[in-house]
Structures are given as C-alpha cells and as structure tokens.
Design a protein around this motif. Structure first.
Motif, short mmCIF file in Angstrom:
data_model
loop_
_atom_site.label_atom_id
_atom_site.label_comp_id
_atom_site.label_asym_id
_atom_site.label_seq_id
_atom_site.Cartn_x
_atom_site.Cartn_y
_atom_site.Cartn_z
N TYR A 1 57.75 35.77 30.98
CA TYR A 1 57.77 37.17 30.57
C TYR A 1 58.16 37.29 29.10
O TYR A 1 57.57 38.05 28.33
CB TYR A 1 58.75 37.96 31.46
N ASN A 2 59.19 36.52 28.71
CA ASN A 2 59.66 36.61 27.32
C ASN A 2 58.56 36.20 26.34
O ASN A 2 58.45 36.78 25.25
CB ASN A 2 60.90 35.73 27.13
N VAL B 1 56.19 39.21 26.01
CA VAL B 1 56.77 40.31 25.22
C VAL B 1 56.80 39.95 23.74
O VAL B 1 56.45 40.76 22.88
CB VAL B 1 58.18 40.68 25.72
N GLU B 2 57.18 38.71 23.44
CA GLU B 2 57.28 38.28 22.04
C GLU B 2 55.96 38.50 21.31
O GLU B 2 55.94 38.96 20.16
CB GLU B 2 57.68 36.80 22.02
N LYS C 1 54.82 42.81 21.66
CA LYS C 1 55.73 43.94 21.41
C LYS C 1 55.43 44.63 20.08
O LYS C 1 55.79 45.78 19.86
CB LYS C 1 57.18 43.49 21.46
N PRO D 1 56.85 50.50 23.81
CA PRO D 1 57.61 49.92 24.92
C PRO D 1 57.07 50.30 26.30
O PRO D 1 56.99 49.46 27.19
CB PRO D 1 59.02 50.46 24.70
N TYR D 2 56.67 51.57 26.47
CA TYR D 2 56.23 51.97 27.81
C TYR D 2 54.83 51.44 28.15
O TYR D 2 54.37 51.55 29.28
CB TYR D 2 56.27 53.50 27.99
N ILE E 1 54.10 48.22 27.70
CA ILE E 1 54.26 46.80 27.98
C ILE E 1 54.54 46.61 29.47
O ILE E 1 55.50 47.19 29.99
CB ILE E 1 55.40 46.20 27.14
N GLN F 1 55.94 45.47 32.93
CA GLN F 1 57.25 44.94 33.30
C GLN F 1 57.13 43.64 34.09
O GLN F 1 58.10 42.92 34.27
CB GLN F 1 57.99 45.96 34.18
N TYR F 2 55.94 43.39 34.61
CA TYR F 2 55.75 42.24 35.48
C TYR F 2 54.38 41.64 35.21
O TYR F 2 53.40 42.35 35.11
CB TYR F 2 55.86 42.69 36.94
N LEU G 1 61.95 45.05 36.47
CA LEU G 1 61.28 44.69 37.71
C LEU G 1 61.23 43.18 37.89
O LEU G 1 61.34 42.67 38.98
CB LEU G 1 59.86 45.26 37.66
N ASN G 2 61.09 42.48 36.80
CA ASN G 2 60.79 41.07 36.82
C ASN G 2 62.07 40.24 36.77
O ASN G 2 62.79 40.24 35.78
CB ASN G 2 59.92 40.75 35.60
N GLU H 1 62.35 37.15 36.62
CA GLU H 1 62.25 35.91 35.82
C GLU H 1 62.61 36.14 34.37
O GLU H 1 62.68 35.19 33.58
CB GLU H 1 60.83 35.37 35.91
N ILE H 2 62.85 37.39 33.99
CA ILE H 2 63.15 37.67 32.59
C ILE H 2 64.49 37.04 32.22
O ILE H 2 65.47 37.18 32.95
CB ILE H 2 63.22 39.19 32.33
N ASP I 1 63.78 42.30 22.14
CA ASP I 1 63.39 41.16 23.00
C ASP I 1 62.77 41.62 24.32
O ASP I 1 61.89 40.98 24.86
CB ASP I 1 64.62 40.30 23.32
N ALA J 1 61.76 44.96 24.86
CA ALA J 1 60.86 46.12 24.63
C ALA J 1 61.03 47.15 25.74
O ALA J 1 60.06 47.63 26.32
CB ALA J 1 59.40 45.65 24.55
N LEU J 2 62.27 47.50 26.03
CA LEU J 2 62.53 48.42 27.13
C LEU J 2 62.09 49.83 26.82
O LEU J 2 62.27 50.33 25.72
CB LEU J 2 64.03 48.46 27.45
N ASP J 3 61.53 50.44 27.84
CA ASP J 3 61.16 51.85 27.75
C ASP J 3 62.43 52.69 27.73
O ASP J 3 63.47 52.30 28.27
CB ASP J 3 60.32 52.18 28.99
#
Lengths: 447, 79
Positions: free
Chosen positions: A398-399, A402-403, A406, A411-412, A414, A416-417, B17-18, B20-21, B32, B34-36
């Motif tokens: 996941y990281n 995002v890297e 992003k 943000p919204y 991207i 989440q899973y 949700l994830n 594995e983060i 890092d 990118a939270l809403d």
C-alpha cells in the motif's frame, strides 16, 4: 479579464481575496486546498490562471521552483479560526448580474474528462436569489460555514446568500471535529447549517455523546446536500435535533448549483423537494420519452443559471431531451410532486459527497505501475465508504502505491485498499466485469 | 502496558481499511498515508476518546496534527 486562482481553507482572507478578484473584473478559479503541488501547477496551467493566491501554510509546504514563484503567491492568513464576516467585507461585495466569468470550480477533483466548470456572475447571483427565496431568512439568522468555499453549494448557497442579504455568516475551517462545530453554534448562536450527509452523521454522534455541553437552541434549520441522505440517518438526525428542521437540497455545479430544495411545508419524505425559482426539471426515460409519476428516468434540467462550459473536455452525458442539461442522476417524481434521486446512470462514484470518475484513477494507477489492468470501485465497511482498487500484475505494498500516486490525486481519490489478483474477472465478451470486481473486493475486505 | 505511541498507531490502523499499511512513529498522515479529511476527523475523535482529552482548537487542522510524533507529543503535554 484574467483568471486568478485561490487555494486555501475557509477564512476571512479567502473571502476578501475572492471579492477583490471579482471587483477587479477577473474570474476566480477555486482549487481544492488538498491538491498536491504538482497537480496544482498542471491545473493552473490548463485553466490559463495568470496568478494563484495560496494560503501561506500551503505555500511554505510546497517546494516551488523560481518559475512557479512568478505566479504562485502566498496570502497571509490571520484568521485561522472561526470569525464572523466583517462589515468591511459586506461593503466590498458588489452585486453583479453580468454574463462574464465569475468562478471556475472543480466538482470532481482531478478526475473526469470534463474539468473546470465555468459559471458566470449571472449564474451564481441568480441561483443565490432562488436560494434566498426559499430560505426565508430573517435578521436573527446566522449561517455557519461547515463546508469548503471551493464547493459550489457553499459558495453560492451560503457565502453569496449571506453577502446579498447581509445575513451573519460564521467563517470556519472545515476539517474540525463535530464538538468544534457545536461549540461555534453556541458561541455565535448560529441558526442555519449546511452539511453533507457524512458531516451530519458526525454531528449527530458528537451531539449525542455530550448533549449537556452544548446549548444549540439557536439552531433552526439544517440543509443537507452532496449525496442522498439515507432514511435511517434522516430519522436519527430528526430525533437528535428535535427542534431543527432538516431539509434535503439537490443540485450540480453545472446548474449554479441549486436545482431543487425541500422547504417549509414541502418535506413530506426523503425527497430533494421541488425545483427552485426559475428551474425546470423533467425525468426522461432512456428512449427519450418523459417519465410518468413514480417512473424512474434520468433527471434533465433547464435553468437560467446554467454553466458556460468546461475549461477542457465536454460532458459525457448527452441530453435526451431538447437542449436540457442531462444531470446523469436517476430520479422520479412522487405523488406530492417532489423529486427523488436514487442513483447515477454512469460510472461516477460518490464518496462522502465527492464526485469521482474511477476510470481516471485507474489511468493514473496503470501509468504509475507495471500492472496489466485495474478497476477502482467503492465499498462500505463499518458504515464508512472507501475506494478500493483491484489490479492484475506484480504485488505492491500500500505504501508503495501511495508514494507514487499521492502527487497526482487528491487524498479522497486514493484507494484505501489494493487487491492483487492474477486475472481480473471478465464477462463473456472479455470486458472486465465491474460487478464481479466489486464482489471480489467485498470477499477480500470483509473476510 | 501500551505506550501512547502504540495506542495512536492502533487508532490510525483501525481507521484505515487496509491492515497491511505500515504505520510507525515517523509516519506523516497527510504525506505518507494521503488521508482523506473525513478519515482524519474520525482519527482525531478516536484519539480524544481514548485519552479523554480535547485537542486545543488552534491545533485542530490537518497541518498541525499530520505527524505521528507531533500528535504523541501534544497528547503527552495535555495529559
């Protein structure tokens, strides 16, 4: 006329900058304050923005090149917390019904082929007049701004309404816990709140936890917009805020934005009310015929507040009825002549009132990684909505995802899973089946 | 007994949700993860409930509370 950008959170300085732009005869281009630096530069160029004012906190975070510093300038924030709109700002505002460009807004973030909705001064002022007509404001009213000013419904339905009627307006930062909003309602004796369904839910929970701490007897009306307010939340909100009228309103930025509203004497159900002054609404079946009462069809509108076009691209939704605007929403009329919205006729996803084109996110992800294909979809867990992505190809963390993305998405936007699979489910024609993908997500995430 | 840092990491993990983060003390919630903004508010609410605190109003922005280290430091100051 020049296009001048603004990027920042709600504040008196933001509003003054906006009014100064209008008074100079220019058009204000309003960007989401969470937009990544690189994306902002791209959108600024695409919109032909000659200068962009950026909240100094954001300016300090961005690593701007010398060239970018030539047109991106900071504005200093002095009021980072709640404040009432000042006499000076009311006096600065000039009513304008001209057809020249007033504002450009991005209702679907960075996604969507058609971007940057252009609205004229006439469109937003005439729409504000229609909103004023049903709000029945008095001198005792006070509107609390809970949503960002770069959203059309906040700009037209709250700020312009307050400026034109000189109604008190509390300007407040938007990313705050509900107790902050409830405290400010007490402090300023706010009588009107405009919220999205998710903000309403947070507020209901926040008030329910600490009722005795908040005297919100001044609150009289809550207007809900952004997405469909589901019945259980509506009932919970009515039980929690017993002396407060809760009204659904509906619209889209391309219409100014307000199309319809529930109002005193017109809120029999979980409808979105009746069309506002000057707006006509028709439900059209896919065969182009007008739908009967109770029959589902695509909502089309005719409004004098219609947009002037997009910065780039054209709308995907071709009209099925004369030259009326096809909203892409599916709805029906009930027996009381009120409009109900039940969903979308296209792929657009709405998450927490944000409109998202999944195909654009899929393109960003596909272009950023060595994967064969991916599908972005929506799921719900623990009552919250999330974007998820299922992809074919090598496994990434996941990281790592995002890297890389992003800087290209809000943000919204991207997911989440991210779910990796060897083969995305396809239908008999070999086309990826979104329905099967959604099932796959549910299996993976809820197990 | 769990440290403040571990509790905050748990709270953030519960809101994304994830599972594995990777979240650690150097994680920046905005850059890092990118939270809403909605998820961010929920995290703040959960932290306030867990530690029975209220963040000062002037710190209630994504800019002020984006770094895990900063959040932990503020919690320690308030408790």
């Amino acid at each position: 006329m020049s296009r001048i950008g603004i990027i920042g959170d709600n504040s008196l300085e933001y509003i003054e900058t906006l009014i100064d732009i209008w008074n100079d005869g220019d058009c204000a281009v309003l960007f989401d304050k969470n937009i990544p630096h690189a994306k902002a530069v791209e959108m600024i160029r695409e919109a032909g923005v000659q200068k962009c004012f950026v909240d100094d906190r954001i300016f300090k975070r961005w690593n701007l090149s010398n060239e970018e510093k030539g047109y991106i300038v900071p504005y200093q924030l002095h009021t980072s917390h709640s404040a009432l709109l000042t006499e000076n700002i009311y006096n600065k505002f000039q009513i304008n019904y001209s057809s020249s460009e007033a504002v450009i807004l991005y209702s679907s973030g960075t996604t969507g082929a058609a971007k940057g909705i252009i609205l004229s001064h006439f469109a937003i002022n005439a729409n504000a007049d229609a909103i004023i007509e049903y709000m029945n404001l008095t001198s005792k009213d006070c509107i609390y701004l809970a949503k960002p000013l770069y959203h059309s419904s906040t700009l037209t339905g709250e700020l312009l309404v307050a400026l034109k009627t000189r109604t008190k307006l509390v300007v407040s930062p938007v990313i705050v816990p509900p107790r902050f909003i409830l405290n400010q309602i007490c402090t300023y004796k706010a009588s009107i709140l405009c919220l999205s369904p998710y903000l309403l839910e947070l507020l209901v929970q926040g008030y329910y936890k600490n009722k005795s701490n908040f005297d919100i007897s001044s609150l009289k009306k809550i207007y809900v917009s952004g997405s469909v307010l589901y019945n259980s939340l509506r009932e919970m909100a009515r039980r929690t805020f017993q002396n407060v009228d809760i009204f659904n309103v509906y619209g889209l930025s391309e219409a100014g934005p307000r199309v319809s509203a529930q109002r005193d004497g017109c809120c029999n159900s979980n409808s979105v009310g009746k069309p506002v002054n000057g707006v006509k609404v028709i439900i059209v079946r896919e065969d182009g015929k007008v739908a009967n009462e109770g029959e589902y069809g695509i909502v089309h509108i005719s409004t004098p507040c219609v947009y002037n076009g997009y910065i780039s691209g054209i709308t995907k939704n071709k009209t099925l009825y004369k030259d009326w605007l096809n909203t892409g929403d599916i709805g029906f009329w009930d027996e009381f002549g009120e409009l109900h919205i039940v969903g979308r006729c296209d792929d657009i996803i709405t998450i927490n009132s944000h409109k998202i084109f999944p195909s654009d996110i899929e393109t960003v992800i596909s272009n950023s990684f060595d994967i064969n294909a991916c599908v972005v979809s929506k799921t719900t867990k623990n009552g919250r909505e999330f974007l998820c992505c299922v992809y074919e190809g090598a496994v990434f963390s996941y990281n790592e995802f995002v890297e890389k993305i992003k800087d290209k998405l809000l943000p919204y936007e991207i997911p989440q899973y991210f779910v990796q699979c060897n083969n995305l489910p396809r239908n008999a024609n070999g086309k990826i089946s979104r329905e099967a993908v959604t099932k796959l997500i549910i299996e993976q995430i809820h197990n | 007994m769990q440290s403040i840092e571990d509790k905050v990491i748990n709270i953030i993990s519960n809101n994304v949700l994830n599972k594995e983060i990777v979240i650690d003390k150097n994680t920046n919630l905005v850059q890092d993860l990118a939270l809403d903004s909605i998820v961010f508010i929920q995290i703040i609410l959960d932290i306030e409930t867990e530690f029975e605190i209220e963040f000062p109003d002037e710190l209630l922005t994504m800019d002020s509370l984006s770094s895990l280290n900063t959040i932990v430091s503020i919690i320690k100051n308030i408790i």
